[in-house]
Write a protein that holds these residues in place. Structure first.
Motif, short mmCIF file in Angstrom:
data_model
loop_
_atom_site.label_atom_id
_atom_site.label_comp_id
_atom_site.label_asym_id
_atom_site.label_seq_id
_atom_site.Cartn_x
_atom_site.Cartn_y
_atom_site.Cartn_z
N ALA A 72 -4.93 35.58 1.41
CA ALA A 72 -5.57 35.92 2.92
C ALA A 72 -7.16 35.33 2.96
N HIS A 73 -7.66 35.01 2.02
CA HIS A 73 -9.24 34.81 1.84
C HIS A 73 -9.47 33.50 1.52
N GLY A 74 -8.14 32.70 1.59
CA GLY A 74 -8.59 31.06 1.57
C GLY A 74 -8.29 30.54 0.13
N MET A 75 -7.98 31.24 -0.74
CA MET A 75 -7.82 30.79 -2.16
C MET A 75 -6.40 30.24 -2.36
N ASP A 136 -10.14 23.44 -5.90
CA ASP A 136 -10.88 24.37 -6.70
C ASP A 136 -11.41 25.52 -5.61
N PRO A 137 -11.28 26.80 -5.96
CA PRO A 137 -10.22 27.27 -7.18
C PRO A 137 -8.89 27.59 -7.01
N THR A 138 -8.28 27.57 -7.91
CA THR A 138 -6.71 27.87 -7.71
C THR A 138 -6.11 29.08 -8.81
N LEU A 139 -5.23 29.79 -8.25
CA LEU A 139 -4.98 30.98 -8.80
C LEU A 139 -3.38 30.75 -9.01
N SER A 166 -11.73 24.92 -15.53
CA SER A 166 -12.35 26.35 -15.24
C SER A 166 -11.88 26.92 -14.08
N SER A 167 -11.91 26.08 -13.16
CA SER A 167 -11.60 26.37 -11.71
C SER A 167 -10.16 27.14 -11.62
N VAL A 168 -9.33 26.70 -12.57
CA VAL A 168 -8.13 27.37 -12.34
C VAL A 168 -7.84 28.56 -13.27
N HIS A 169 -7.26 29.61 -12.64
CA HIS A 169 -6.97 30.90 -13.11
C HIS A 169 -5.55 31.16 -13.25
#
Length: 928
Positions: A72-75, A136-139, A166-169
């Motif tokens: 919802a916050h664009g991630m 970037d970034p991605t969860l 590092s941008s991938v969680h």
């Protein structure tokens, strides 16, 4: 390649809705403190969050809440959920591939088959590459990892955590401790561990989950009592909410409630299901074994006309039913609730009824294209007849379109273990699955059994046309198995009979184009391997015509590669280099960089590049090709890759080429490849000056240097094949020259030259001519050395065979340094230019030659224009006159004629009549 693969592949269906997207819970998700903590702007999100807690602690609810918040916050986010079928690393990687689009959405039919035994290393690397391409970034959420019991799961998790940007969680949830390097992750500050204590709900969160209306009915003291009783355990809170919401008098119901773990089953029985009608309760118990369901499936499986009403009641009462898609058409039961219902159903429902529901669910699932569920339900129902009938109907689609070979093999072998025989199509595709799983011995045995079944049916007079067609299809498999197991004589014999229509089948010309291309390719491989290149080209034209009728980029790439291999064996690298690169480009676009055929084509391309002196290109192609050589290709495609790799091997410990890796790859192939690898290692060690190591390696394949003139080949597998014998002889020649046994080397070279000329193996002739050059130099015979060298240049120039000259650079440099620049006689410009190209790469000390390299490489490298008399001599030479006839015709002495010819040859830069004529024609001198 395989049978009946004309249809375009469908997208591999990794799962129903819910496997690749989070569930849509019917209740409002509580914004817990944990979600708030992980999404605070002033606190960076850890690389990985592990959520480990027993069933019922809301791991999926928490992950879903976090997913919805960040999206919802664009991630950018990806969701993957395992279920009880996902017990292996292969299944987890398959889900990751589907989620990350790590392979083509529309896989080629044959590519699906060959993906069945792709090395897991390569597939994991492809997943990592796909992760690196994410925004970037991605969860990335991976839920229910506890289902995977594979001991190698830790390898995948470690690579996701430590080898991605590092941008991938990652949010990883499980009921059990995750098998990853937690200590390293903690030390490097990458890890945030979440356990049951943090998943437990605080009082405010309990009130939020119960809802304001229920809290108002209960009062503050009752709500505090619920907090104490449940101790914040989400499952118990949800049970409380369900029970109290359905109760007419919530406070009285609360007095009977106990959230203790040991009371859950009794609680569910007494409270949750108490208000359900017997019909609704029966419905719940009957649908519990279904992993996921919709109203239509439930109605068909149970035969209950009120199935939709029962399902609506469950949703209205919010009884642990989780919607799996946004349309709320597919659902699943919460794991805790489902486990209870299954156990309860086993106690209260008859075995016959439970099996009946599963059988009907299997029938419905098959009609809907949910093949895996359909067959799983049939097998769980104990209905072998239903399972075999389904496999017969969907075998080709499941194996060909989905490529889930391990699952298919498991089903068939489960039925076989129970003494059940599957149908023709199911059996046929089972054998294909074994072939592409590289279980060749089992595939051969099962194919023989299938053939015997067909023959029995033929004798019984059953459907002659169908049996004849099936018999021909089994012969296609047999030809493939023989090819992959390096039984090339058998493969060629069978392929010839099949293509001629003289096998046991009909040969009516109605064969599937893939079958034709497959068998013709088997014949082409066999013929190329024994150096029958003219026949190989003829049969590969048959393969090309057949595969052109298909839509398979995989098949087209395979046939293109095998056709190019013929020229590679001959040594005409320049002729096919661009074709190979074009085929590689097409395969990359159509199938992706990680497709087996793409990487095998890369190996062949590396061989061309290294032989043409394009080492950097070769290294790039090898980096791609060798990574897949474990499980894709045949002996000869792997061997050309090994050849290229070893020619680039420096022998240093830090070299990208690993001999250990090559031996490991060879161990998965028939023995001929290991023999060829050892021969290549011997040659390279000799050229690196490591004769002792070369002799040690040679001894392992029965190759030793003795003073005896008698040569005996050892009884070793693969040496009876011309390709294997050729490399064995090449290694032997290198050792003989290095050991100073020149006479034996000359004898062997003469025999090898005779065979190479007979076969048309030009690259081999170049190598042998340069070996003769080396022997002549060692014997202090510069004139024969120069002749052999010139012959090698003449053979190599047009075909761009550079590598053999580089391998003997020091020897050639010594010869060139001691020879006048004007003494080299070449018939054609391309030979002259090739010679000076070779010279440019040598450690030259001949200053005259170095000074004249640029001049002599020009388009008109005449040192001096021939005189009129010399031009007259040229025209008479063209007419075929001898020196004496020239002298008589021109009224000169023979000595004078020879003097004029010497001057002419010098000006033309040649050393013979034939070379002079060729050079004169190239310069248009004869027309003057």
């Amino acid at each position: 390649m395989a049978n009946d693969l004309k249809m375009p592949a469908r997208k591999a269906r990794g799962a129903k809705a819910g496997r690749l997207e989070p569930p849509s819970f019917a209740f409002a998700l509580v914004p817990t403190r944990l979600v708030e903590e992980l999404t605070r702007d002033d606190v960076p999100l850890p690389k990985v969050v592990t959520v480990v807690a027993p069933t019922g602690y809301g791991k999926t609810v928490f992950s879903t809440a976090l997913y919805k918040h960040v999206t919802a916050h664009g991630m950018h986010s990806r969701w993957i959920a395992l279920d009880d079928r996902d017990t292996t690393l292969e299944r987890v990687v398959h889900l990751l591939e589907d989620s990350l689009d790590a392979h083509q959405a529309e896989l080629d039919p044959v590519q699906h088959l060959t993906r069945g035994d792709e090395p897991m290393e390569g597939r994991i690397d492809a997943v990592l590459e796909a992760v690196a391409r994410l925004p970037d970034p991605t969860l990335i959420f991976i839920d229910n990892l506890g289902y995977c019991a594979d001991e190698t799961l830790g390898t995948l998790l470690d690579r996701l955590v430590f080898r991605t940007p590092s941008s991938v969680h990652f949010i990883l949830s499980s009921t059990e401790q995750l098998p990853m390097n937690l200590a390293r992750a903690k030390l490097e500050g990458r890890l945030r561990e979440v356990g049951y204590a943090e998943l437990s709900l605080r009082p405010a969160e309990v009130r939020s989950l119960l809802g304001p209306e229920l809290c108002a009915q209960l009062g503050p003291e009752a709500v505090d009592s619920i907090v104490r009783q449940t101790e914040g355990w989400p499952a118990a809170v949800r049970l409380t909410q369900i029970i109290l919401s359905a109760a007419e008098r919530p406070l009285e119901a609360l007095e009977r409630f106990s959230g203790a773990d040991e009371d859950l089953s009794d609680l569910l029985n007494r409270q949750v299901l108490a208000d359900f009608t017997p019909e609704a309760r029966q419905f719940l118990l009957e649908i519990a074994p279904l992993r996921s369901f919709c109203a239509e499936l439930c109605g068909h499986a149970t035969g209950d006309d009120n199935a939709a009403k029962h399902l609506a009641l469950l949703l209205r009462r919010n009884v642990f039913v989780i919607p799996l898609d946004r349309n709320r058409s597919w659902y699943r039961l919460h794991g805790l609730f489902r486990e209870f219902l299954i156990e309860e159903g086993q106690r209260t429902l008859s075995t016959e009824r439970r099996h009946q529901v599963l059988e009907r669910a299997a029938e419905w699932s098959e009609r809907g294209g949910h093949w895996q569920d359909a067959i799983d339900y049939a097998l769980r129902a104990g209905s072998a007849a239903l399972a075999t009938a389904m496999l017969e109907r969907v075998a080709a689609l499941f194996v060909r379109d989905r490529g889930d070979l391990r699952q298919y093999i498991d089903w068939i072998e489960q039925l076989h273990a129970g003494g059940h025989e599957v149908g023709w199509e199911a059996y046929f595709w089972y054998v294909w699955a074994l072939v592409f799983h590289r279980r060749y011995d089992t595939a051969r045995l099962q194919n023989e059994r299938l053939t015997q079944r067909v023959e029995r049916e033929q004798k019984a007079g059953r459907d002659p046309a169908q049996m004849a067609d099936l018999k021909r299809r089994t012969e296609v498999i047999r030809a493939c198995v023989d090819t992959y197991t390096d039984r090339l004589v058998d493969a060629h014999r069978l392929a010839n009979a099949w293509l001629a229509g003289t096998g046991t089948g009909t040969g009516t010309g109605t064969d599937d184009p893939f079958n034709v291309a497959t068998v013709a390719s088997a014949a082409g491989i066999s013929l190329s391997s024994v150096h029958r290149f003219v026949e190989a080209r003829q049969v590969m034209r048959t393969a090309q015509a057949a595969i052109a009728q298909s839509r398979s980029a995989y098949g087209i790439g395979w046939v293109s590669m095998l056709t190019a291999m013929i020229s590679v064996f001959e040594g005409d690298f320049a002729a096919v280099h661009n074709d190979i690169l074009a085929a590689l480009a097409r395969s990359r676009v159509a199938l992706g960089d990680n497709a087996g055929i793409t990487r095998t084509i890369a190996l062949v391309g590396a061989k061309c590049a290294v032989e043409m002196g394009q080492d950097e290109e070769a290294r790039g192609l090898l980096a791609q090709g060798l990574h897949w050589a474990h499980t894709h290709g045949i002996v000869d495609t792997a061997a050309v890759g090994f050849d290229a790799a070893l020619k680039l091997w420096s022998g240093r410990p830090d070299d990208p080429v690993s001999i250990t890796q090559l031996r490991e790859i060879a161990s998965g192939y028939p023995p001929r490849l290991a023999l060829m690898l050892s021969c290549l290692i011997v040659q390279r060690l000799v050229r690196l000056g490591r004769l002792g190591e070369a002799l040690t390696e040679a001894a392992q394949i029965g190759l030793g240097i003795t003073l005896s003139a008698e040569r005996r080949l050892p009884a070793i597998e693969g040496i009876d094949n011309p390709r294997g014998r050729e490399l064995y002889a090449a290694a032997e020649i290198e050792l003989l020259i290095a050991a100073g046994q020149l006479r034996q080397a000359e004898t062997l070279i003469a025999e090898e030259t005779r065979l190479a000329k007979q076969d048309g193996r030009i690259a081999r002739l170049v190598e042998l001519a340069l070996a003769e050059t080396a022997i002549a130099i060692c014997s202090h015979n510069p004139q024969p050395a120069a002749r052999h060298f010139v012959r090698a240049i003449g053979l190599a120039a047009r075909r761009r065979i550079v590598r053999p000259f580089r391998d003997r650079a020091e020897t050639i440099a010594g010869l060139v340094n001691e020879t006048k620049a004007t003494a080299w006689g070449f018939a054609l410009d391309e030979e002259r230019k090739f010679f000076f190209e070779i010279c440019n790469g040598l450690p030259l000390t001949n200053s005259f030659l170095v000074d004249h390299l640029d001049q002599l490489q020009g388009d008109n490298p005449l040192l001096e224009t021939p005189t009129a008399r010399e031009l007259q001599l040229l025209s008479l030479i063209e007419a075929g006159l001898s020196n004496q006839q020239l002298a008589d015709r021109l009224n000169l002495s023979v000595a004078t004629v020879k003097w004029h010819l010497y001057n002419l040859y010098t000006k033309l830069g040649v050393s013979s009549r034939s070379a002079a004529l060729a050079r004169a024609r190239a310069l248009n001198l004869l027309a003057r």
